[in-house]
Design an enzyme around this catalytic site. Structure first.
Site, PDB file in Angstrom:
ATOM      1  N   ASP A 131      -3.390  -8.254  -3.166  1.00  0.00           N
ATOM      2  CA  ASP A 131      -2.259  -8.442  -3.380  1.00  0.00           C
ATOM      3  C   ASP A 131      -2.141  -9.457  -3.595  1.00  0.00           C
ATOM      4  O   ASP A 131      -2.024 -10.375  -4.684  1.00  0.00           O
ATOM      5  CB  ASP A 131      -1.076  -7.695  -2.793  1.00  0.00           C
ATOM      6  CG  ASP A 131      -1.056  -6.341  -3.283  1.00  0.00           C
ATOM      7  OD1 ASP A 131      -2.297  -5.961  -3.170  1.00  0.00           O
ATOM      8  OD2 ASP A 131      -0.253  -5.434  -2.465  1.00  0.00           O
TER       9      ASP A 131
ATOM     10  N   GLU B  11      -2.383  -1.642   9.157  1.00  0.00           N
ATOM     11  CA  GLU B  11      -3.335  -2.013   7.978  1.00  0.00           C
ATOM     12  C   GLU B  11      -4.275  -2.613   7.496  1.00  0.00           C
ATOM     13  O   GLU B  11      -5.292  -2.851   6.786  1.00  0.00           O
ATOM     14  CB  GLU B  11      -1.546  -2.402   7.299  1.00  0.00           C
ATOM     15  CG  GLU B  11      -1.907  -2.282   5.446  1.00  0.00           C
ATOM     16  CD  GLU B  11      -0.847  -2.643   5.222  1.00  0.00           C
ATOM     17  OE1 GLU B  11       0.333  -2.408   5.787  1.00  0.00           O
ATOM     18  OE2 GLU B  11      -0.662  -3.119   4.055  1.00  0.00           O
TER      19      GLU B  11
HETATM   20  C1  DGY Z   1       3.522  -3.862  -1.718  1.00  0.00           C
HETATM   21  O1  DGY Z   1       4.118  -3.456  -1.910  1.00  0.00           O
HETATM   22  O2  DGY Z   1       2.788  -4.450  -0.824  1.00  0.00           O
HETATM   23  C2  DGY Z   1       2.427  -3.051  -1.889  1.00  0.00           C
HETATM   24  O3  DGY Z   1       0.785  -3.161  -1.888  1.00  0.00           O
HETATM   25  C3  DGY Z   1       2.217  -2.953  -4.050  1.00  0.00           C
HETATM   26  O4  DGY Z   1       1.032  -2.115  -4.738  1.00  0.00           O
END
Ligand code: DGY
Length: 436
Positions: free
Chosen positions: A170, A402
């Site tokens: 992201d 995560e």
């Molecule tokens: C987030 O909300 O950060 C998700 O990874 C978007 O997919």
């Protein structure tokens, strides 16, 4: 110890599985179904509960649109604990969206083809899983058809992503120069992610302005692919995304051959493969950097940075033997120091590297899983073993987080990972790597 962790991993997965037949990535931060998460999660379930693996896949495929598109988030429940949610994304603007499943209007890496194949390989009752695959494989094929038809405007065999959230990586520093080409308004919005997780581990508010702005542009045109290709300020050919597509193409070919018939589809997939791999090796290979790189299709220029995505083509048999040797050398030189766990998500020798911030440096288990399998395929067993043992050590020390700090010095007694705890794909892919 390993045995306890297996039980713990299964508990994480079972705890995140929802009655409606899908898994949340983790509690709090991510309350819906995410596309690439679901694929990795199904691989984990396949090791001990094939019915859940099938339901996970089926629920995601049920949310497919009329044009073959599969969205990145399916909003199965209503909650204000996540932003931006269904009322922001408004998938119903698209004429072929799925009425029954509100979703985003963007996608995520196409992992479902190889997920189905992994389920088949893991299965003890092959006939049962093959029956499931027979019922569902065409949906995955249609998803690939959607990509080649709508996401490849120059007909190169390389598909684009129009949003950084489609990459899965992201807030990677890869996108920083694209943000410099944009000047979005400052939106008024309330972040929810930073109520669950320390803001130092998440993207900044200004980054979110960019993310929202791209969606606003797509919404103005009802998520029309042609308009997006013409107007989106973010349009990138991503080696990770295209590797996932190519790996999944190959899996579909293998599975259709096992099923029998389907010659037309196999032929089409083989044509896509030949073209995609050839373009990949010319356009996305940077001999000077010794790595695969991203290409900014909007601004027509290569994005010349090395990230963990740069090595993922090993997973789909894309590099020649020589290219494989080169990129692995780059990986070990830049990312593989004795003081570092493999594999940081961004070049640790670059000034943009940040070992704590989401995709700007931390280690992610899904990327390690992809690299582990790719390295093995090319016969680099020692380095594959290092990726595996680094992964196991991080999880043993910190838990099923995560993402993780790649610096070994940070993992002393009682260290923790970053982002969400009890994270589904970390548990799922741990189970697969252990078995492998
Ligand atoms: C987030 O909300 O950060 C998700 O990874 C978007 O997919």
């Amino acid at each position: 110890m390993k045995k306890d962790l297996v039980i713990e991993a299964q508990n994480v997965l079972d705890g995140n599985f929802q009655e409606k037949g899908y898994s949340i990535p983790c509690k709090g931060l991510y309350p819906f179904q995410w596309k690439w998460d679901s694929g990795f999660i199904a691989i984990g379930f396949a090791h001990y509960d094939m019915e859940k693996a099938k339901r996970e896949m089926k629920t995601l495929l049920d949310a497919q649109w009329g044009n073959g598109f599969i969205p990145h988030i399916v909003f199965h429940v209503e909650t204000d604990s996540y932003f931006p949610g269904r009322d922001f994304h408004l998938s119903k603007l698209h004429p072929e969206s799925n009425d029954a499943y509100p979703s985003t209007g963007m996608t995520q890496p196409p992992v479902l083809g190889f997920t189905l194949e992994k389920m088949y390989q893991i299965a003890t009752d092959k006939k049962d899983v093959l029956d499931f695959i027979k019922d569902n494989i065409d949906k995955v094929y249609e998803n690939h058809q959607y990509f080649y038809k709508n996401r490849d405007p120059q007909n190169e065999g390389l598909v684009y992503i129009y949003h950084n959230w489609e990459s899965g990586t992201d807030n990677s520093p890869l996108w920083d120069d694209i943000w410099d080409t944009m000047n979005p308004p400052s939106y008024t919005f309330e972040r929810r992610d930073t109520t669950h997780v320390d803001a130092s581990q998440r993207p900044s508010n200004r980054e979110y302005d960019h993310y929202l702005h791209i969606i606003e542009i797509a919404k103005e045109h009802n998520y029309d692919d042609k308009k997006i290709a013409e107007l989106s300020p973010f349009l990138v050919q991503d080696p990770l995304f295209n590797t996932m597509l190519i790996k999944s193409n190959e899996a579909l070919i293998d599975l259709y051959k096992i099923i029998g018939g389907n010659e037309d589809k196999i032929k089409q997939l083989e044509q896509w493969q030949a073209k995609s791999k050839a373009s990949f090796n010319t356009k996305l290979y940077d001999a000077e950097l010794g790595a695969y790189i991203h290409y900014d299709l909007r601004n027509e220029k290569p994005i010349r940075f090395v990230s963990s995505s740069s090595f993922t083509p090993l997973f789909a048999g894309i590099p020649s033997k020589e290219q494989a040797a080169t990129i692995i050398q780059t990986m070990m030189t830049k990312f593989g120091g004795d003081d570092m766990y493999l594999c940081a998500s961004f070049d640790p020798t670059n000034e943009r590297f940040n070992p704590k911030k989401y995709w700007r440096g931390p280690v992610w288990i899904n990327l390690n899983w992809i690299l582990y399998n790719g390295l093995k395929d090319y016969g680099y067993d020692d380095i594959a073993a290092r990726v595996k043992s680094d992964t196991m050590e991080l999880i043993t020390k910190a838990g099923f987080y995560e993402y993780f700090d790649p610096r070994k010095s940070e993992h002393t007694e009682g260290s923790k990972g970053y982002g969400g705890a009890n994270f589904s794909w970390s548990a799922a892919l741990f189970l697969d790597m252990l078995d492998n």
